[in-house]
Design an enzyme around this catalytic site. Sequence first.
Site, PDB file in Angstrom:
ATOM      1  N   GLU A   1       0.784  -1.245   0.069  1.00  0.00           N
ATOM      2  CA  GLU A   1       0.023  -0.021   0.019  1.00  0.00           C
ATOM      3  C   GLU A   1       0.786   1.109  -0.059  1.00  0.00           C
ATOM      4  O   GLU A   1       1.828   1.470   0.927  1.00  0.00           O
ATOM      5  CB  GLU A   1      -0.872  -0.169   1.235  1.00  0.00           C
ATOM      6  CG  GLU A   1      -1.946  -1.386   1.295  1.00  0.00           C
ATOM      7  CD  GLU A   1      -2.945  -1.059   2.376  1.00  0.00           C
ATOM      8  OE1 GLU A   1      -2.887  -0.050   3.285  1.00  0.00           O
ATOM      9  OE2 GLU A   1      -3.726  -2.174   2.464  1.00  0.00           O
TER      10      GLU A   1
ATOM     11  N   HIS B   1      -7.547   1.864   1.001  1.00  0.00           N
ATOM     12  CA  HIS B   1      -7.745   1.243   2.341  1.00  0.00           C
ATOM     13  C   HIS B   1      -8.545   2.564   3.097  1.00  0.00           C
ATOM     14  O   HIS B   1      -8.045   3.093   4.252  1.00  0.00           O
ATOM     15  CB  HIS B   1      -6.305   1.443   2.953  1.00  0.00           C
ATOM     16  CG  HIS B   1      -6.088   0.743   4.242  1.00  0.00           C
ATOM     17  ND1 HIS B   1      -5.199  -0.130   4.713  1.00  0.00           N
ATOM     18  CD2 HIS B   1      -6.941   0.800   5.322  1.00  0.00           C
ATOM     19  CE1 HIS B   1      -5.338  -0.580   5.900  1.00  0.00           C
ATOM     20  NE2 HIS B   1      -6.644  -0.111   6.297  1.00  0.00           N
TER      21      HIS B   1
HETATM   22  P1  NAD Z   1     -11.717  -8.828  15.715  1.00  0.00           P
HETATM   23  O1  NAD Z   1     -10.403  -9.209  16.456  1.00  0.00           O
HETATM   24  O2  NAD Z   1     -12.861  -8.450  16.407  1.00  0.00           O
HETATM   25  O3  NAD Z   1     -12.167 -10.131  14.744  1.00  0.00           O
HETATM   26  C1  NAD Z   1     -11.372 -10.897  14.036  1.00  0.00           C
HETATM   27  C2  NAD Z   1     -11.873 -12.183  14.110  1.00  0.00           C
HETATM   28  O4  NAD Z   1     -11.299 -13.064  13.254  1.00  0.00           O
HETATM   29  C3  NAD Z   1     -11.901 -13.038  15.513  1.00  0.00           C
HETATM   30  O5  NAD Z   1     -13.046 -13.310  15.954  1.00  0.00           O
HETATM   31  C4  NAD Z   1     -10.755 -14.226  15.246  1.00  0.00           C
HETATM   32  O6  NAD Z   1     -11.342 -15.336  16.206  1.00  0.00           O
HETATM   33  C5  NAD Z   1     -11.231 -14.389  13.583  1.00  0.00           C
HETATM   34  N1  NAD Z   1     -10.303 -15.279  13.270  1.00  0.00           N
HETATM   35  C6  NAD Z   1      -8.762 -15.305  13.508  1.00  0.00           C
HETATM   36  N2  NAD Z   1      -8.099 -16.178  12.786  1.00  0.00           N
HETATM   37  C7  NAD Z   1      -9.026 -16.830  11.919  1.00  0.00           C
HETATM   38  C8  NAD Z   1      -9.244 -17.717  10.844  1.00  0.00           C
HETATM   39  N3  NAD Z   1      -8.153 -18.384  10.324  1.00  0.00           N
HETATM   40  N4  NAD Z   1     -10.387 -18.052  10.148  1.00  0.00           N
HETATM   41  C9  NAD Z   1     -11.592 -17.392  10.432  1.00  0.00           C
HETATM   42  N5  NAD Z   1     -11.714 -16.295  11.645  1.00  0.00           N
HETATM   43  C10 NAD Z   1     -10.472 -16.249  12.160  1.00  0.00           C
HETATM   44  O7  NAD Z   1     -11.252  -7.739  14.567  1.00  0.00           O
HETATM   45  P2  NAD Z   1     -12.313  -6.491  13.925  1.00  0.00           P
HETATM   46  O8  NAD Z   1     -12.219  -5.368  14.457  1.00  0.00           O
HETATM   47  O9  NAD Z   1     -13.386  -7.289  13.646  1.00  0.00           O
HETATM   48  O10 NAD Z   1     -11.490  -6.326  12.540  1.00  0.00           O
HETATM   49  C11 NAD Z   1     -11.281  -7.360  11.533  1.00  0.00           C
HETATM   50  C12 NAD Z   1     -10.132  -6.989  10.434  1.00  0.00           C
HETATM   51  O11 NAD Z   1     -10.641  -5.636   9.871  1.00  0.00           O
HETATM   52  C13 NAD Z   1      -8.775  -6.699  11.231  1.00  0.00           C
HETATM   53  O12 NAD Z   1      -7.732  -7.388  10.256  1.00  0.00           O
HETATM   54  C14 NAD Z   1      -8.670  -5.293  11.010  1.00  0.00           C
HETATM   55  O13 NAD Z   1      -7.240  -4.962  10.979  1.00  0.00           O
HETATM   56  C15 NAD Z   1      -9.374  -4.995   9.893  1.00  0.00           C
HETATM   57  N6  NAD Z   1      -9.677  -3.646   9.622  1.00  0.00           N
HETATM   58  C16 NAD Z   1      -9.949  -2.964   8.460  1.00  0.00           C
HETATM   59  C17 NAD Z   1      -9.975  -1.638   8.175  1.00  0.00           C
HETATM   60  C18 NAD Z   1     -10.038  -0.925   6.919  1.00  0.00           C
HETATM   61  O14 NAD Z   1      -9.840   0.252   6.664  1.00  0.00           O
HETATM   62  N7  NAD Z   1     -10.204  -2.038   5.831  1.00  0.00           N
HETATM   63  C19 NAD Z   1     -10.440  -0.813   9.408  1.00  0.00           C
HETATM   64  C20 NAD Z   1     -10.603  -1.363  10.556  1.00  0.00           C
HETATM   65  C21 NAD Z   1     -10.222  -3.005  10.652  1.00  0.00           C
END
Ligand code: NAD
Length: 299
Positions: free
Chosen positions: A253, A274
């Site tokens: 990115e 992003h």
């Molecule tokens: P979170 O920790 O609440 O949820 C993540 C979930 O993924 C957890 O429940 C975990 O058990 C599960 N998990 C882990 N390994 C796994 C696997 N192999 N298979 C299936 N599930 C699995 O996190 P969140 O707040 O829901 O955020 C999710 C993602 O979104 C993160 O990677 C975060 O960095 C990303 N995010 C992106 C943006 C963006 O701008 N696009 C913004 C915010 C968050």
Amino acid sequence: MGKLLICDPVDESAIEEMRNAGVDVDVRDDISAEELAEVIGEYEGIVVRSRTKVPSALIDRATSLKVIIRGGVGLDSIDVAHAQEKGIAVRNTPEANSNAVVELVLGLMIALARNVTSADKAMKEGRWTKKQLQGTEIEGKTLGIIGFGRIGQMLGDKAKALGMEVRACDPYIADSDLLCLEDLLAVADYISLHVPGGAETKNLLDAENLQKTKRGVFIVQASRGGTVDEQALYEALESGQVAGAALDVYTEEPPKSELLHKLVGLPQVIATPHIGAATEEALARVGGEVAALAISYLA
Ligand code: NAD
């Protein structure tokens, strides 16, 4: 009075709140890695978002640091274990961005279903392509959510309200309604990833798993770059196995590689830079949580 350095953009009103509470705030929200290494020794707190990386070498220079505050969720750009060994707390604002990401994902799914970006491009080029733009509806379709944490669950609730069937997989949540990945891939018309980054989820959707999806599936990737194998996705889009994809995060990115240019250039791909968390409301929520953390550690 604790000295705090803001290394990435933070809401103005949050900065004012911290100053009013007695935190000595310096704002250098476009600071380079080299400049940060020079000055970090002066600060007891730093605030970073996804742009600023905090590797172990930087932590070793942070002789006065008490807290690293990450505005947002992902901690993969911070050497958390090393910080903790040095007695430095690492805090984030996990809830603040969820709704912003969920709304982007819903918008992207509808944009994929209705060819919104192709329609817009054609109109701007003076072409009336109505006949080629028959889409589909998301109501009644099955959304497969990979990673059923904060964002995944909120997306599930809102997608159900739009009439979608929601199925999810998450090996870390004990819930008999959840599916294993393989079963989810077999039933989903849309797949959206909401897993953390890192070694365990690297290439979670690889060539083999993409072949296990329904032919013509749509994929939304707004989690972390690298959880979908970009080469495999490109090939699956070219072959028609995947009908369309919306991408907000990338392994690089901004994207520079030839592969990523080819991938985002495909007409059936919608690409955003992003922007999942980039709303006024999320910025304000992140700012409020950052300010509360900074005040509790430094005021
Ligand atoms: P979170 O920790 O609440 O949820 C993540 C979930 O993924 C957890 O429940 C975990 O058990 C599960 N998990 C882990 N390994 C796994 C696997 N192999 N298979 C299936 N599930 C699995 O996190 P969140 O707040 O829901 O955020 C999710 C993602 O979104 C993160 O990677 C975060 O960095 C990303 N995010 C992106 C943006 C963006 O701008 N696009 C913004 C915010 C968050």
